[in-house]
Write a protein that holds these residues in place. Structure first.
Motif, mmCIF file in Angstrom:
data_model
loop_
_atom_site.group_PDB
_atom_site.id
_atom_site.type_symbol
_atom_site.label_atom_id
_atom_site.label_comp_id
_atom_site.label_asym_id
_atom_site.label_seq_id
_atom_site.Cartn_x
_atom_site.Cartn_y
_atom_site.Cartn_z
ATOM 1 N N SER A 101 6.924 23.024 -7.743
ATOM 2 C CA SER A 101 6.729 22.387 -9.049
ATOM 3 C C SER A 101 7.058 23.353 -10.185
ATOM 4 O O SER A 101 7.272 22.934 -11.314
ATOM 5 C CB SER A 101 5.294 21.875 -9.175
ATOM 6 O OG SER A 101 4.404 22.954 -9.386
ATOM 7 N N PHE A 102 7.102 24.656 -9.887
ATOM 8 C CA PHE A 102 7.438 25.635 -10.915
ATOM 9 C C PHE A 102 8.859 26.186 -10.773
ATOM 10 O O PHE A 102 9.226 27.150 -11.427
ATOM 11 C CB PHE A 102 6.440 26.799 -10.894
ATOM 12 C CG PHE A 102 5.050 26.403 -11.314
ATOM 13 C CD1 PHE A 102 4.795 25.975 -12.626
ATOM 14 C CD2 PHE A 102 3.993 26.422 -10.418
ATOM 15 C CE1 PHE A 102 3.519 25.597 -13.017
ATOM 16 C CE2 PHE A 102 2.713 26.044 -10.800
ATOM 17 C CZ PHE A 102 2.474 25.631 -12.104
ATOM 18 N N LYS A 103 9.644 25.555 -9.850
ATOM 19 C CA LYS A 103 11.028 26.010 -9.685
ATOM 20 C C LYS A 103 11.978 25.110 -10.460
ATOM 21 O O LYS A 103 11.668 23.938 -10.695
ATOM 22 C CB LYS A 103 11.412 25.965 -8.201
ATOM 23 C CG LYS A 103 10.838 27.060 -7.334
ATOM 24 C CD LYS A 103 11.364 26.888 -5.909
ATOM 25 C CE LYS A 103 10.616 27.763 -4.914
ATOM 26 N NZ LYS A 103 10.938 27.393 -3.525
ATOM 27 N N PHE A 143 10.481 31.218 -13.081
ATOM 28 C CA PHE A 143 9.329 30.358 -13.305
ATOM 29 C C PHE A 143 9.594 29.384 -14.456
ATOM 30 O O PHE A 143 10.001 29.789 -15.544
ATOM 31 C CB PHE A 143 8.142 31.265 -13.634
ATOM 32 C CG PHE A 143 6.858 30.544 -13.786
ATOM 33 C CD1 PHE A 143 6.035 30.310 -12.687
ATOM 34 C CD2 PHE A 143 6.451 30.095 -15.030
ATOM 35 C CE1 PHE A 143 4.833 29.646 -12.837
ATOM 36 C CE2 PHE A 143 5.245 29.427 -15.178
ATOM 37 C CZ PHE A 143 4.439 29.204 -14.079
ATOM 38 N N THR A 144 9.396 28.074 -14.203
ATOM 39 C CA THR A 144 9.652 27.113 -15.279
ATOM 40 C C THR A 144 8.563 26.049 -15.349
ATOM 41 O O THR A 144 7.963 25.690 -14.325
ATOM 42 C CB THR A 144 11.011 26.412 -15.089
ATOM 43 O OG1 THR A 144 11.134 25.410 -16.104
ATOM 44 C CG2 THR A 144 11.119 25.742 -13.735
ATOM 45 N N LEU A 145 8.295 25.559 -16.560
ATOM 46 C CA LEU A 145 7.327 24.474 -16.733
ATOM 47 C C LEU A 145 8.026 23.144 -16.979
ATOM 48 O O LEU A 145 7.380 22.128 -17.225
ATOM 49 C CB LEU A 145 6.393 24.792 -17.914
ATOM 50 C CG LEU A 145 5.307 25.840 -17.650
ATOM 51 C CD1 LEU A 145 4.571 26.161 -18.947
ATOM 52 C CD2 LEU A 145 4.326 25.362 -16.593
ATOM 53 N N SER A 174 4.473 25.634 -5.421
ATOM 54 C CA SER A 174 5.573 26.565 -5.678
ATOM 55 C C SER A 174 6.819 25.827 -6.176
ATOM 56 O O SER A 174 7.457 26.249 -7.139
ATOM 57 C CB SER A 174 5.843 27.401 -4.428
ATOM 58 O OG SER A 174 7.007 26.988 -3.783
ATOM 59 N N ALA A 216 5.563 18.335 -9.191
ATOM 60 C CA ALA A 216 4.660 18.541 -10.331
ATOM 61 C C ALA A 216 3.612 17.425 -10.380
ATOM 62 O O ALA A 216 2.415 17.686 -10.560
ATOM 63 C CB ALA A 216 5.458 18.594 -11.629
ATOM 64 N N THR A 251 11.617 18.232 -7.817
ATOM 65 C CA THR A 251 10.653 19.157 -8.419
ATOM 66 C C THR A 251 9.653 18.430 -9.323
ATOM 67 O O THR A 251 8.494 18.820 -9.418
ATOM 68 C CB THR A 251 11.366 20.261 -9.217
ATOM 69 O OG1 THR A 251 12.346 19.643 -10.053
ATOM 70 C CG2 THR A 251 12.058 21.251 -8.297
ATOM 71 N N TYR A 260 6.874 19.837 -15.465
ATOM 72 C CA TYR A 260 5.668 19.244 -16.040
ATOM 73 C C TYR A 260 5.981 18.596 -17.383
ATOM 74 O O TYR A 260 5.557 17.470 -17.653
ATOM 75 C CB TYR A 260 4.567 20.304 -16.179
ATOM 76 C CG TYR A 260 4.013 20.732 -14.838
ATOM 77 C CD1 TYR A 260 2.964 20.047 -14.256
ATOM 78 C CD2 TYR A 260 4.580 21.794 -14.137
ATOM 79 C CE1 TYR A 260 2.461 20.410 -13.008
ATOM 80 C CE2 TYR A 260 4.090 22.171 -12.892
ATOM 81 C CZ TYR A 260 3.031 21.479 -12.332
ATOM 82 O OH TYR A 260 2.545 21.830 -11.104
#
Lengths: 274, 292
Positions: A33-35, A52-54, A31, A244, A240, A57
């Motif tokens: 890793s997508f914040k 939601f964010t990438l 959770s 990821a 974060t 990554y």
């Protein structure tokens, strides 16, 4: 009877809460890793990212050679797995299907190596790898890990379950040994070979102790070593991104486990390590 | 003729690899433990038993040895005692979802301990971690565990237990459900409590596996704990979380005292050998053997 049901119900609730607690760290990593970083700190408890964010990554790609590191991990784990399973298979075959001098002593001595702590071998192995010029090289990580008595043990256990008469018959028919192995033994011990392979792969993928001594520069790292770069919990600016990278590191072992869970659980339940 | 050579041929790869990278290094480490060396210098100075004497008299290493036994106690509690009870509950007390529990318990066992260490560092962060936030709602705070003697060992053991629990559970479960159903049913008809069934019937009848898990918990657990120590505390506060395994690493690769490291490693090995001998002398003879 009613109270028994009631008690059982409470037990299930306790057990499921226990599972949720053990799974929580995994959910926590996914959770976060997508914040976005700011959100991760303001709403740590919420499991579903509001926005939601990438970028955590994609950020990894910019800061470390993540593709190379993943390939290093993949090569290391694959080669170690193939080597360990192959050497174990051959050794187990010799132990189960042949009579030779000092057989029991040899088997016993092999099994004893399982209990040797790594600190006993690390200095000499470090010197050997340096002498061979394999410092800071994944082959230096792989080389000392190509045989494992645990594999010999697991495959011996499963080969013992095959009726000897089958092999004797094949031997009488003058079938070359390599075909006996390939066509008669391998298909019958396939479940054990599969789960031993998966287990070795997961262990090698997660391996930290030996690579940390051998690999020095980021481009040669494996995934668990790369994670070290993001440890400083004091700063927290990398939080974060660290999540990821944690997700990437655990994705493959988790995926393999979920696909092969029946195999793995069965082998560990029946191989009866005693 | 060729047929006679075959078993040796098949054993050769495994034996050669294990000789070169396990057995010979072990002998060489024993040799190094009698020398003063820094891994780089061309000369090694023979010091007899000095490294061993130093370890047994030095305050730091005495603390490390004490910590090692502290780790052993905590790991046994988390990974043997509690796991055994869980295996019994899933095996005999609950009636449904056994398969699901087995699969679910095992999940953390496949995850890297580095990942586990990082996740727990954040989750148990005394200021901003989720546990601290929830604690605050109920009015209590999380101590700074990574800097607190004693507590640090418990938390680091907890991280290892999180990983090892599933594996130990599966092996113990298999042995616990191997106990004859008739005996348990008969005991149930006599209204014997679950607690008594566990202590008087299941425990003795599965004790061979139980002892195996006990040894594995010590041998593997102490080595597994290396990872969270290295990742989170580097042995601190003031050697408060170091154990024999981490200290051997520290002596060899941080302060370059090869002889000290080798002696620490040999002492660890000695402890493991004594444990195995105990198993052979005591357990293999006296304990009820499940499959015999």
């Amino acid at each position: 009877m009613k109270t028994a049901n009631y008690k059982n119900m409470i037990l299930h609730i306790i057990l499921i809460s226990f599972i949720l607690l053990t799974i929580y760290p995994i959910v926590f990593a996914i959770s976060n890793s997508f914040k976005e970083l700011s959100e991760a700190f303001t709403s740590t408890l919420s499991l579903i990212p509001e926005k939601f964010t990438l970028e955590n990554y994609t950020g990894l790609f910019d800061s470390i050679p993540i593709v190379g590191i993943t390939i290093n991990t993949l090569i290391t784990a694959s080669v170690i797995t193939v080597a360990k399973v192959a050497t174990s298979f051959l050794a187990a075959y010799a132990i189960v299907y042949y009579q030779f001098k000092f057989k029991n002593v040899t088997y016993f001595a092999l099994i004893c190596t399982i209990f040797i702590p790594f600190t006993v071998t690390m200095i000499p192995n470090y010197l050997i790898i340096s002498e061979l010029g394999l410092q800071n090289n994944i082959w230096g990580v792989i080389l000392p890990q190509m045989a494992d008595a645990i594999g010999i043990f697991m495959l011996t256990q499963s080969m013992k379950g095959i009726p000897k008469s089958l092999i004797e018959a094949a031997k009488l028919d003058n079938i070359p040994t390599k075909y006996i192995m390939k066509d008669h033994i391998l298909p019958m011990v396939k479940p054990a070979v599969t789960s031993t392979s998966i287990w070795f792969f997961i262990l090698a993928w997660n391996e930290y102790v030996w690579p940390v001594l051998i690999l020095k520069t980021t481009e040669n790292f494996t995934l668990p070593l790369a994670l070290q770069l993001y440890i400083s919990s004091e700063g927290g600016t990398n939080f974060t991104v660290a999540m990821a990278l944690s997700v990437i590191t655990m994705a493959i072992p988790l995926g393999l486990y979920l696909i092969f869970q029946k195999h793995i659980i069965n082998t560990f339940t029946t191989s009866g390590i005693k | 003729m060729l047929e006679k050579l075959k078993p040796y041929l098949f054993l050769a790869p495994a034996i050669v690899l294990l000789l070169v990278f396990t057995v010979i290094p072990m002998v060489y480490t024993l040799y190094l433990s009698f020398f003063d060396w820094n891994m780089i210098s061309p000369t090694k100075e023979f010091v007899g038993l000095d490294n061993y004497i130093n370890i047994l008299t030095n305050d730091t290493t005495k603390k490390v040895i004490f910590n090692t036994f502290f780790y052993i106690v905590v790991l046994i509690l988390f990974n043997c005692v509690i796991t055994y009870i869980f295996a019994f509950i899933i095996g005999y007390v609950v009636k449904r979802f056994k398969g699901f529990y087995k699969v679910a318990f095992f999940i953390p066992s496949v995850i890297s301990l580095v990942v586990g260490s990082i996740l727990f560092t954040w989750i148990l962060n005394p200021i901003s971690g989720p546990v601290a936030i929830i604690g605050e709602m109920f009015g209590f705070s999380i101590p700074n565990w990574s800097k607190t003697d004693g507590l640090v060992i418990i938390v680091l053991s907890l991280i290892v237990s999180w990983k090892v629990f599933g594996y130990n559970f599966i092996v113990l479960y298999a042995s616990v459900v191997g106990v004859s159903k008739e005996i348990i049913e008969a005991a149930r008809l006599d209204n014997i409590s679950n607690l008594r069934i566990f202590i008087d019937i299941v425990l003795p009848m599965s004790s061979a596996t139980g002892f195996y898990i006990l040894i594995l918990t010590i041998v593997q657990g102490l080595q597994y704990v290396f990872t969270p120590i290295k990742v989170i505390t580097q042995g601190g506060p003031n050697y408060g979380s170091s154990n024999l395994i981490y200290q051997a690493y520290h002596e060899a690769f941080v302060v370059y005292k090869t002889g000290q490291s080798a002696a620490l490693a040999m002492i660890t090995l000695l402890i493991f050998v004594i444990l195995l001998l105990l198993e052979f002398l005591f357990v293999e003879r006296r304990i009820y053997y499940e499959n015999s």
